[in-house]
Design a protein around this motif. Structure first.
Motif, mmCIF file in Angstrom:
data_model
loop_
_atom_site.group_PDB
_atom_site.id
_atom_site.type_symbol
_atom_site.label_atom_id
_atom_site.label_comp_id
_atom_site.label_asym_id
_atom_site.label_seq_id
_atom_site.Cartn_x
_atom_site.Cartn_y
_atom_site.Cartn_z
ATOM 1 N N LYS A 84 6.295 -0.667 6.964
ATOM 2 C CA LYS A 84 6.767 0.666 6.554
ATOM 3 C C LYS A 84 5.597 1.611 6.309
ATOM 4 N N SER A 85 4.621 1.130 5.526
ATOM 5 C CA SER A 85 3.478 1.991 5.205
ATOM 6 C C SER A 85 2.717 2.341 6.482
ATOM 7 N N THR A 86 2.590 1.366 7.365
ATOM 8 C CA THR A 86 1.876 1.598 8.628
ATOM 9 C C THR A 86 2.592 2.671 9.444
ATOM 10 N N GLY A 133 2.092 4.631 -4.584
ATOM 11 C CA GLY A 133 2.127 4.088 -5.931
ATOM 12 C C GLY A 133 1.794 2.617 -5.895
ATOM 13 N N GLU A 134 1.558 2.097 -4.720
ATOM 14 C CA GLU A 134 1.358 0.655 -4.557
ATOM 15 C C GLU A 134 -0.065 0.293 -4.221
ATOM 16 N N GLU A 135 -0.700 1.171 -3.430
ATOM 17 C CA GLU A 135 -2.029 0.811 -2.954
ATOM 18 C C GLU A 135 -3.067 1.804 -3.457
ATOM 19 N N SER A 136 -4.299 1.339 -3.556
ATOM 20 C CA SER A 136 -5.376 2.235 -3.988
ATOM 21 C C SER A 136 -5.851 3.036 -2.778
ATOM 22 N N ILE A 148 6.422 9.245 0.062
ATOM 23 C CA ILE A 148 6.318 8.548 -1.227
ATOM 24 C C ILE A 148 6.419 7.051 -0.954
ATOM 25 N N ASP A 149 5.361 6.332 -1.254
ATOM 26 C CA ASP A 149 5.300 4.897 -0.945
ATOM 27 C C ASP A 149 5.081 4.135 -2.255
ATOM 28 N N SER A 150 6.010 3.610 -2.914
ATOM 29 C CA SER A 150 7.441 3.576 -2.658
ATOM 30 C C SER A 150 8.180 4.204 -3.843
#
Ligand code: TYD
Ligand code: MG
Length: 453
Positions: A99-101, A122-125, A169-171
């Motif tokens: 999804k992010s990709t 909100g999940e990854e730096s 917006i992730d996620s």
């Protein structure tokens, strides 16, 4: 007596309970009730706090909208011809499916077209996102990234931009509003954060795309209301063991539902698959019993899919029905019809059914192809390499008409198939160099396979 604002909300179905219990009475889910504060604003919703609204007419030219093409054709098709300004989309899918990709690639494309793109994770730096962007070859410096989880801050920022932008917006499960006491990911937080972000996005006519986690049973985590709040709901499906991924529209206010886009995961991101039928049929073997080709339709696109069945004698009291990519209830029904109308004994047989390539079929039109694969396996008679099937099976064993046969036949012809097995009642335009087997009853299919179609 002071009324308590505490309520227990099922995180699975959204039902409100006044007392905690280990199991939700509504959806029977265990351990899903969470205490949430549902206090309402203290001020009265009085008549004086409202404002008069002004009406518009639909023939007003300023209401015209033009869709934004992402230049990824598969993506645009799923959206119904491009992204609609002011729309809100929710994309769900298993962890690690891509999804992010996918969304990073989309903002990569849109930013090169001169759109303002904002990607909030909100999940990854930021360094993790940068690593992915490097891998995907996204060097465009106009995409704005942020690693935050406060939905209020994001909404204020969007409003201050005062220009249409594309906001990812992730996620949504990681977002929270500090005004609420509940933890991020709870029903009230997810709902309130989504609401706040939607208001901000609509104000600026921005395109908002939310990534949503899915629960074990595959639906988007949080209440179903989230699906009602957005314009489009897409699912990104596929098996982690397979290279290809399918983006499917489940709800779309601006286009057809069940439309699919096919992608292949490669070392440098997702690549579009232009002709999915070729891909799904690429591993086919000749002269093997138990496989049949289904001429299906996903949204507006015809697609050929291989159905594989293996029927073996069972040693179990209740024989195994193992199924990948199709509906188990539908298989039971089909087995019952084969047993009672065609005298094919399956009650002491294990049945394994697989839709090759990791795609899921929802159409009843696949019944005939599934039945053909099962009959072919049990009789050990291979089906001709150039045959395709479509048709729905009824409980009395009759073969029923399905929608859009022409599109399916054209796709089959394009890929070199020569023989179509279809319902007798189906009216079709006869194509040159193609033969047609019209069948009325499922029993006719058994005869057809016995006679080596
Ligand atoms: P990701 O987009 O992080 O999934 P999600 O956001 O749905 O959790 O995808 C992660 C997976 O994709 C991971 O297993 C690595 C793989 N991948 C590739 O194979 N090629 C690539 O170019 C990228 C970026 C990821
Ligand atoms: Mg992700």
């Amino acid at each position: 007596m002071v009324k308590s604002n505490k309520q227990f909300i099922c995180q699975f179905c959204g039902t409100i309970h006044l007392k905690w219990s280990g199991k939700c009475e509504q959806c029977n889910q265990w351990n899903s009730l969470l205490e949430e504060n549902t206090s309402k604003p203290s001020g009265p919703l009085s008549k004086s706090s409202g404002q008069k609204i002004s009406f518009e007419f639909l023939n007003n030219d300023t209401l015209e909208y033009s869709r934004l093409k992402t230049s990824l054709n598969e993506m645009d098709r799923v959206f119904g011809g491009g992204l609609v300004p002011g729309s809100v989309t929710l994309i769900g899918g298993d962890p690690g499916i891509g999804k992010s990709t996918l969304l990073l690639q989309i903002v990569g494309k849109l930013s090169t077209l001169g759109e303002d793109c904002i990607y909030v994770s909100g999940e990854e730096s930021l360094s993790q996102i940068k690593m992915r962007a490097d891998r995907l070859g996204i060097k465009n410096s106009t995409i704005q990234f942020a690693s935050v989880t406060n939905a209020s801050d994001i909404a204020i920022t969007i409003r201050s931009i005062k220009k249409r932008s594309i906001l990812i917006i992730d996620s949504i499960q990681t977002m929270y509003l500090p005004q609420l006491d509940s933890a991020p990911g709870t029903v009230s937080q997810v709902r309130a954060s989504t609401h706040e972000l939607i208001l901000a996005a609509k104000k600026t006519n921005s395109i908002l795309i939310l990534i949503g986690h899915v629960t074990k049973d595959g639906s988007i985590a949080g209440p179903r209301v989230l699906e009602h709040m957005v314009d489009t709901v897409l699912y990104f499906e596929g098996d982690n063991n397979f290279q290809f991924r399918i983006l499917r529209s489940m709800k779309n206010r601006f286009g057809p539902t069940n439309e699919i886009g096919v992608f292949e995961m490669s070392n440098d991101g997702l690549k579009e698959v232009i002709n999915p039928s070729e891909l799904f049929l690429s591993d086919r073997q000749k002269n093997i019993s138990g496989t049949a080709i289904f001429a299906g339709l996903e949204g507006t696109r015809p697609i050929l899919i291989e159905v594989q069945a293996l029927v073996t004698p069972s040693t179990l009291v209740s024989p195994r029905r193992t199924i990948v990519g199709w509906d188990i209830a539908r298989l039971s029904m089909l087995c019952a019809v084969l047993e009672s109308r065609c005298k094919i004994h399956l009650s002491n047989m294990d049945i394994y059914l697989n839709i090759a390539g990791g795609i899921k079929i929802f159409e009843p039109a696949a019944d005939l192809a599934v039945a053909a694969a099962i009959i072919s396996s049990i009789k050990n008679v291979p089906i001709s390499y150039s045959s395709v099937f479509f048709g729905e099976v009824g409980l009395s064993g009759e073969i029923r008409k399905i929608t859009q046969p022409e599109l399916r036949i054209k796709e089959a012809k394009k890929l070199g198939f020569k023989n179509i097995t279809l319902p007798t009642k189906q009216k079709v335009i006869i194509e040159e160099n193609m033969s047609y087997n019209n069948i009325t009853l499922l029993r006719d299919l058994v005869d057809l396979i016995n006679n080596d179609i």
